[in-house]
Design an enzyme around this catalytic site. Structure first.
Site, PDB file in Angstrom:
ATOM      1  N   ASP A 261      10.595  35.925   9.154  1.00 42.24           N
ATOM      2  CA  ASP A 261      11.253  35.350   7.977  1.00 42.24           C
ATOM      3  C   ASP A 261      10.428  35.590   6.711  1.00 42.24           C
ATOM      4  O   ASP A 261      10.899  35.335   5.605  1.00 42.24           O
ATOM      5  CB  ASP A 261      11.455  33.835   8.164  1.00 42.24           C
ATOM      6  CG  ASP A 261      12.787  33.503   8.827  1.00 42.24           C
ATOM      7  OD1 ASP A 261      13.739  34.279   8.656  1.00 42.24           O
ATOM      8  OD2 ASP A 261      12.857  32.465   9.512  1.00 42.24           O
TER       9      ASP A 261
ATOM     10  N   GLN B  33      14.092  27.471  12.875  1.00 38.88           N
ATOM     11  CA  GLN B  33      15.294  27.222  12.075  1.00 38.88           C
ATOM     12  C   GLN B  33      15.081  26.001  11.178  1.00 38.88           C
ATOM     13  O   GLN B  33      14.694  24.938  11.648  1.00 38.88           O
ATOM     14  CB  GLN B  33      16.496  27.010  13.013  1.00 38.88           C
ATOM     15  CG  GLN B  33      17.820  26.880  12.297  1.00 38.88           C
ATOM     16  CD  GLN B  33      18.215  28.142  11.517  1.00 38.88           C
ATOM     17  OE1 GLN B  33      18.135  29.250  12.023  1.00 38.88           O
ATOM     18  NE2 GLN B  33      18.623  27.973  10.267  1.00 38.88           N
TER      19      GLN B  33
ATOM     20  N   LYS C 155      22.348  34.387  15.377  1.00 38.84           N
ATOM     21  CA  LYS C 155      21.154  35.237  15.468  1.00 38.84           C
ATOM     22  C   LYS C 155      20.977  35.752  16.901  1.00 38.84           C
ATOM     23  O   LYS C 155      20.659  36.920  17.108  1.00 38.84           O
ATOM     24  CB  LYS C 155      19.916  34.460  15.002  1.00 38.84           C
ATOM     25  CG  LYS C 155      19.911  34.243  13.493  1.00 38.84           C
ATOM     26  CD  LYS C 155      18.849  33.250  13.016  1.00 38.84           C
ATOM     27  CE  LYS C 155      19.051  32.946  11.529  1.00 38.84           C
ATOM     28  NZ  LYS C 155      18.185  31.904  11.006  1.00 38.84           N
TER      29      LYS C 155
END
Ligand code: NAP
Length: 284
Positions: free
Chosen positions: A120, A97, A53
């Site tokens: 997200d 994460q 990422k």
């Protein structure tokens, strides 16, 4: 002739487009979109994902900042960091994460991320907006799948989309997106799971079958209607390497189009995260 839905090359195209949009945005505003990633603990797969990422951000001209916290971090410590980033005007997107270590309640942390920085799209406020068909952000994996279907010219309106798996990350939001009254959606949706009775009979109804269950090569050719489009979200680490949830070699003989693993859905997930971060920087 079966179409192989090439997520890798589509991802390159999309990232090029995003890079151009980022350059334009920076030139107009002087603001560089910035993604903050929080990694708790030493999980090797998570470390790879976060590194990918970071690299992807740099490649499209975005900033990223990584916060590495020890595995014994408490919920309170993590919440303090999330709060700090919520108020940091130089940070536009925040991602935590997953998975988190067991002492940390995942939902509490995800709920604490500002919905405006929730790239997200896991925050309940953002999930609710998706359900109502007025999304702020779309969750990266389903967003990537929808974009792939669109870019390959695969019609979804009036089609029966069967989704295998009901996770909050893939299955449920995918269903919520495909059922919307909008372009790239307008589908009739069925969501299946481990309690679904006579699963092969249901999957055989699919014009578009989207599989996200985490079971190596679970979907066989007999479970697929001839001519169906098959999207394999699964990432399973086996002795033979990475394999999907679909028996690719057999299913490609009956499907009209199919995603490979690796190189299908996977690369698109990070690409859509970049798009969401740019959107967050624009102030939605
Ligand atoms: P998950 O949380 O692992 O849940 C699995 C889902 O599959 C559950 O709804 C479960 O049903 C269902 N399921 C499991 N075994 C089944 C069976 N035998 N028959 C029918 N349904 C079954 O799901 P996820 O997080 O969406 O992950 C699924 C897979 O996608 C994993 O391999 C993951 O690594 C991969 N993934 C890939 C990406 C990407 O970027 N490509 C992103 C996210 C996930 P119940 O609810 O009844 O237990």
């Amino acid at each position: 002739m079966t179409t192989i839905l090439d997520g890798k090359s589509l991802s390159q195209t999309l990232r090029q487009e995003i890079a151009e949009e980022v350059a334009f945005f920076v030139a107009q505003t002087g603001i560089t979109p910035c993604l903050a990633a929080i990694l708790v603990g030493e999980d090797p797969a998570s470390q790879v994902y976060v590194r990918n990422k970071e690299r992807a951000c740099a490649n499209v001209g975005m900033k990223s900042v990584l916060f590495r916290l020890p595995a014994e971090t408490t919920s309170e410590e993590l919440l303090t960091l999330v709060e700090k980033l919520n108020h940091d005007a130089t940070v536009h997107g925040i991602l935590v994460q997953l998975p988190l270590p067991p002492q940390i309640d995942e939902k509490t942390i995800l709920d604490a991320i500002s919905p405006d920085k929730d790239v997200d799209a896991f925050h309940p406020a953002n999930v609710g907006l998706i359900l109502q068909g007025r999304p702020r952000f779309l969750p990266c994996t389903p967003f990537g799948i929808q974009e792939m279907l669109r870019r390959y010219g695969i019609e979804t309106a009036g089609k029966h989309v069967v989704i295998l798996g009901r996770s909050d990350i893939v299955g449920k939001p995918m269903g919520a997106m495909m059922v919307q009254r909008s372009q790239g959606a307008d589908a009739t949706v069925t969501i299946c799971h481990s309690k679904t009775a006579n699963l092969p009979a249901v999957t055989r109804l699919a014009d578009i079958l989207i599989v996200a269950i985490g079971r190596p090569r679970f979907v066989t050719a007999e479970m697929v209607k001839p001519g169906a489009v098959v999207v394999d979200v699964g990432i399973n680490r086996t002795e033979e390497g990475l394999v999907g949830d679909v028996d690719f070699e057999a299913v490609k003989e009956v499907a009209s189009a199919i995603t490979p693993v690796p190189g299908g859905v996977g690369p698109l997930t990070i690409t859509m995260l970049l798009g969401n971060t740019l959107k967050a920087a624009r102030g939605i």
